[in-house]
Scaffold this motif. Sequence first.
Motif, PDB file in Angstrom:
ATOM      1  N   LEU A   1       0.838  -1.206   0.000  1.00 41.03           N
ATOM      2  CA  LEU A   1       0.000   0.000   0.000  1.00 41.03           C
ATOM      3  C   LEU A   1       0.870   1.251   0.000  1.00 41.03           C
ATOM      4  O   LEU A   1       0.580   2.238  -0.680  1.00 41.03           O
ATOM      5  N   VAL A   2       1.941   1.213   0.802  1.00 40.46           N
ATOM      6  CA  VAL A   2       2.867   2.350   0.857  1.00 40.46           C
ATOM      7  C   VAL A   2       3.496   2.592  -0.514  1.00 40.46           C
ATOM      8  O   VAL A   2       3.732   3.741  -0.917  1.00 40.46           O
ATOM      9  N   ASP A   3       3.755   1.502  -1.242  1.00 41.85           N
ATOM     10  CA  ASP A   3       4.345   1.636  -2.582  1.00 41.85           C
ATOM     11  C   ASP A   3       3.327   2.114  -3.618  1.00 41.85           C
ATOM     12  O   ASP A   3       3.683   2.321  -4.784  1.00 41.85           O
ATOM     13  N   GLY A   4       2.063   2.265  -3.212  1.00 36.79           N
ATOM     14  CA  GLY A   4       1.039   2.763  -4.123  1.00 36.79           C
ATOM     15  C   GLY A   4       0.388   1.704  -4.978  1.00 36.79           C
ATOM     16  O   GLY A   4      -0.271   2.027  -5.985  1.00 36.79           O
ATOM     17  N   SER A   5       0.541   0.424  -4.610  1.00 42.50           N
ATOM     18  CA  SER A   5      -0.016  -0.660  -5.411  1.00 42.50           C
ATOM     19  C   SER A   5      -1.535  -0.731  -5.244  1.00 42.50           C
ATOM     20  O   SER A   5      -2.070  -0.513  -4.148  1.00 42.50           O
ATOM     21  N   SER A   6      -2.227  -1.061  -6.335  1.00 47.04           N
ATOM     22  CA  SER A   6      -3.667  -1.283  -6.285  1.00 47.04           C
ATOM     23  C   SER A   6      -3.954  -2.689  -5.768  1.00 47.04           C
ATOM     24  O   SER A   6      -3.046  -3.521  -5.654  1.00 47.04           O
ATOM     25  N   ASN A   7      -5.228  -2.962  -5.478  1.00 52.11           N
ATOM     26  CA  ASN A   7      -5.594  -4.304  -5.027  1.00 52.11           C
ATOM     27  C   ASN A   7      -5.216  -5.364  -6.066  1.00 52.11           C
ATOM     28  O   ASN A   7      -4.728  -6.452  -5.720  1.00 52.11           O
ATOM     29  N   GLU A   8      -5.442  -5.056  -7.332  1.00 56.26           N
ATOM     30  CA  GLU A   8      -5.119  -6.012  -8.388  1.00 56.26           C
ATOM     31  C   GLU A   8      -3.610  -6.253  -8.465  1.00 56.26           C
ATOM     32  O   GLU A   8      -3.159  -7.387  -8.653  1.00 56.26           O
ATOM     33  N   GLU A   9      -2.827  -5.185  -8.313  1.00 59.29           N
ATOM     34  CA  GLU A   9      -1.363  -5.334  -8.352  1.00 59.29           C
ATOM     35  C   GLU A   9      -0.878  -6.126  -7.146  1.00 59.29           C
ATOM     36  O   GLU A   9       0.027  -6.964  -7.260  1.00 59.29           O
ATOM     37  N   ILE A  10      -1.465  -5.867  -5.964  1.00 60.11           N
ATOM     38  CA  ILE A  10      -1.083  -6.613  -4.766  1.00 60.11           C
ATOM     39  C   ILE A  10      -1.431  -8.088  -4.950  1.00 60.11           C
ATOM     40  O   ILE A  10      -0.634  -8.982  -4.617  1.00 60.11           O
ATOM     41  N   ALA A  11      -2.604  -8.363  -5.496  1.00 64.21           N
ATOM     42  CA  ALA A  11      -3.026  -9.741  -5.722  1.00 64.21           C
ATOM     43  C   ALA A  11      -2.057 -10.458  -6.646  1.00 64.21           C
ATOM     44  O   ALA A  11      -1.682 -11.611  -6.405  1.00 64.21           O
ATOM     45  N   SER A  12      -1.619  -9.767  -7.703  1.00 63.10           N
ATOM     46  CA  SER A  12      -0.675 -10.369  -8.645  1.00 63.10           C
ATOM     47  C   SER A  12       0.666 -10.626  -7.986  1.00 63.10           C
ATOM     48  O   SER A  12       1.293 -11.672  -8.212  1.00 63.10           O
ATOM     49  N   ARG A  13       1.130  -9.680  -7.150  1.00 62.34           N
ATOM     50  CA  ARG A  13       2.422  -9.824  -6.478  1.00 62.34           C
ATOM     51  C   ARG A  13       2.425 -10.975  -5.474  1.00 62.34           C
ATOM     52  O   ARG A  13       3.416 -11.683  -5.335  1.00 62.34           O
ATOM     53  N   LEU A  14       1.324 -11.138  -4.760  1.00 64.37           N
ATOM     54  CA  LEU A  14       1.272 -12.110  -3.669  1.00 64.37           C
ATOM     55  C   LEU A  14       0.590 -13.423  -4.062  1.00 64.37           C
ATOM     56  O   LEU A  14       0.462 -14.319  -3.226  1.00 64.37           O
ATOM     57  N   TRP A  15       0.151 -13.517  -5.313  1.00 57.37           N
ATOM     58  CA  TRP A  15      -0.475 -14.748  -5.813  1.00 57.37           C
ATOM     59  C   TRP A  15      -1.728 -15.093  -5.000  1.00 57.37           C
ATOM     60  O   TRP A  15      -1.947 -16.231  -4.584  1.00 57.37           O
ATOM     61  N   ILE A  16      -2.538 -14.070  -4.741  1.00 58.45           N
ATOM     62  CA  ILE A  16      -3.818 -14.273  -4.069  1.00 58.45           C
ATOM     63  C   ILE A  16      -4.881 -13.521  -4.868  1.00 58.45           C
ATOM     64  O   ILE A  16      -4.548 -12.759  -5.785  1.00 58.45           O
ATOM     65  N   SER A  17      -6.137 -13.718  -4.527  1.00 62.54           N
ATOM     66  CA  SER A  17      -7.208 -13.079  -5.293  1.00 62.54           C
ATOM     67  C   SER A  17      -7.420 -11.636  -4.834  1.00 62.54           C
ATOM     68  O   SER A  17      -7.133 -11.284  -3.682  1.00 62.54           O
ATOM     69  N   PRO A  18      -7.934 -10.767  -5.721  1.00 64.17           N
ATOM     70  CA  PRO A  18      -8.258  -9.389  -5.322  1.00 64.17           C
ATOM     71  C   PRO A  18      -9.256  -9.353  -4.160  1.00 64.17           C
ATOM     72  O   PRO A  18      -9.189  -8.448  -3.313  1.00 64.17           O
ATOM     73  N   ARG A  19     -10.164 -10.314  -4.122  1.00 65.85           N
ATOM     74  CA  ARG A  19     -11.122 -10.350  -3.014  1.00 65.85           C
ATOM     75  C   ARG A  19     -10.407 -10.572  -1.684  1.00 65.85           C
ATOM     76  O   ARG A  19     -10.749  -9.931  -0.677  1.00 65.85           O
ATOM     77  N   THR A  20      -9.417 -11.465  -1.687  1.00 68.95           N
ATOM     78  CA  THR A  20      -8.638 -11.708  -0.456  1.00 68.95           C
ATOM     79  C   THR A  20      -7.864 -10.459  -0.064  1.00 68.95           C
ATOM     80  O   THR A  20      -7.758 -10.126   1.125  1.00 68.95           O
ATOM     81  N   VAL A  21      -7.350  -9.757  -1.054  1.00 67.57           N
ATOM     82  CA  VAL A  21      -6.626  -8.511  -0.776  1.00 67.57           C
ATOM     83  C   VAL A  21      -7.555  -7.506  -0.105  1.00 67.57           C
ATOM     84  O   VAL A  21      -7.189  -6.860   0.884  1.00 67.57           O
ATOM     85  N   ARG A  22      -8.769  -7.358  -0.644  1.00 73.87           N
ATOM     86  CA  ARG A  22      -9.717  -6.402  -0.059  1.00 73.87           C
ATOM     87  C   ARG A  22     -10.001  -6.737   1.401  1.00 73.87           C
ATOM     88  O   ARG A  22     -10.070  -5.839   2.254  1.00 73.87           O
ATOM     89  N   ALA A  23     -10.147  -8.027   1.698  1.00 73.54           N
ATOM     90  CA  ALA A  23     -10.405  -8.436   3.084  1.00 73.54           C
ATOM     91  C   ALA A  23      -9.221  -8.088   3.978  1.00 73.54           C
ATOM     92  O   ALA A  23      -9.399  -7.576   5.100  1.00 73.54           O
TER      93      ALA A  23
END
Length: 340
Positions: free
Chosen positions: A277-299
Motif C-alpha cells: 500500500l505504501v508503494d502505491g499498489s492497487s488491489n489487483e497489483e497486490i493480488a498479482s504480487r502475492l499470488w492471491i485473489s483481489p477479493r482476499t486482498v480487499r479483506a
Amino acid sequence: MSRAFSQNTMGAVARIGAAASSAASVSERMVEILDQLGTVIPIAGSMVSVVDPVTNRRTTVTTSGYSPSTEAYLNSQDFHHEMIAPYSLPRLGAPVRLRDLPVDPMSLRCVAEHWQPAGLLEGALSALVTADNRYVGFVDVSTGDHAHPSDDAITVVEHVLPILANVVDPLQSAKRLVSSLTGDCLAVALGGDGEVIPLQGDLKPGMLEPRGDLYPTVARRLGDKLSSTAFLWPTPDDGWYACRAYRCRDYIVVLAPRALTHDHGLTQRELEILTLLVDGSSNEEIASRLWISPRTVRAHVEHVLAKLNVPTRAAAASRAMENGLLLSPEVIAYVRSRKR
C-alpha cells in the motif's frame, strides 16, 4: 617508544592540533596539517588516503608531488599487501622510514618504480588507527634527502597520528549522529559487504540476520533522496525489530534497531500488504504480487485499516511509514524460508 619533545616539535604538534580542530573540510584540514608538517620535514611528495568502511576502497583525501600513476598505486591492494600489511603498520601505530625497514628498500615496487625514479629518497609511512583500533587510512610523506625525516620529525608524526586518524575517520559523522540518540539505543554502522560495526549498545550474536541483506534493504528504502527511513527486521525469536536507518556524510549508514513493542496485531501477510500500500499498489497489483485473489486482498486491507484504526488506505500508508511497519522483499523471503 615515543621520543622526548624538542621546542620545535612542541610547536609543530600544537599547530597541527589547531588545524585538525578547525571547522574546515577534511581535505582542507589535511592540507593545512601537511603544510605544518612541512616545517619539520622538507616534503617533496605527500598523500593521505582513507579506507571507506562501506566499500573497503582506498580513496585520496589529499595528495601533492606524486604522479597520477603513483597515487593510483598507493591506493591499490598491491601497495597494501606490500607495505601496510607485512610490516604491521596498523598494529605498530608509529611511522616507518625507508631506513627503518628490515629489507632493502630497492626490493620494494613502490620504491623502485615510483619513488626512486622521481628523486624521492626517504620518507615516512604511517597507518591511521582510531582509538578503538580501526584502520581508517594512511599518511605518506616523501623527501629528496636521505637525512629526512629526522628523529625530531618522526616524533611529531608519531604524536599526531591519533589526531589525523580522527580527522579522516569516515565514522565521525555517524558517531555525531549516534550521540544525539538515547543512551540505551543500539546503533551500528552498515558496510556494503554485510559488515556490521557496533557504535553504541550491546550487539548480541545472531542479531540483525541475515547480515548480507541489511545494506541492500536500507539502500533501497533510502533511495537517492531520503536521509532516513524506517522498516521491520526479524528477531531470532520470530518477532520484529523496528529499525530506523540514517544516511550520514560520506554515505555511511547508521542503523538503530529496537524490539517492536506494538505491532497493532498485524500478521506477516497484513504487513506485506501494508508495505505494498505504501508503494502505491492497487488491489489487483497486490493480488498479482502475492499470488492471491483481489477479493482476499480487499479483506486483508479492511483488517489492516481496522487494526490501525484509520479510515483510508492513504492514512494506513502514512501510519506505516511513521512507525516503520514495512517489510523488504529480502525479509519476506528470509522469514518464509525460516518457517519451512
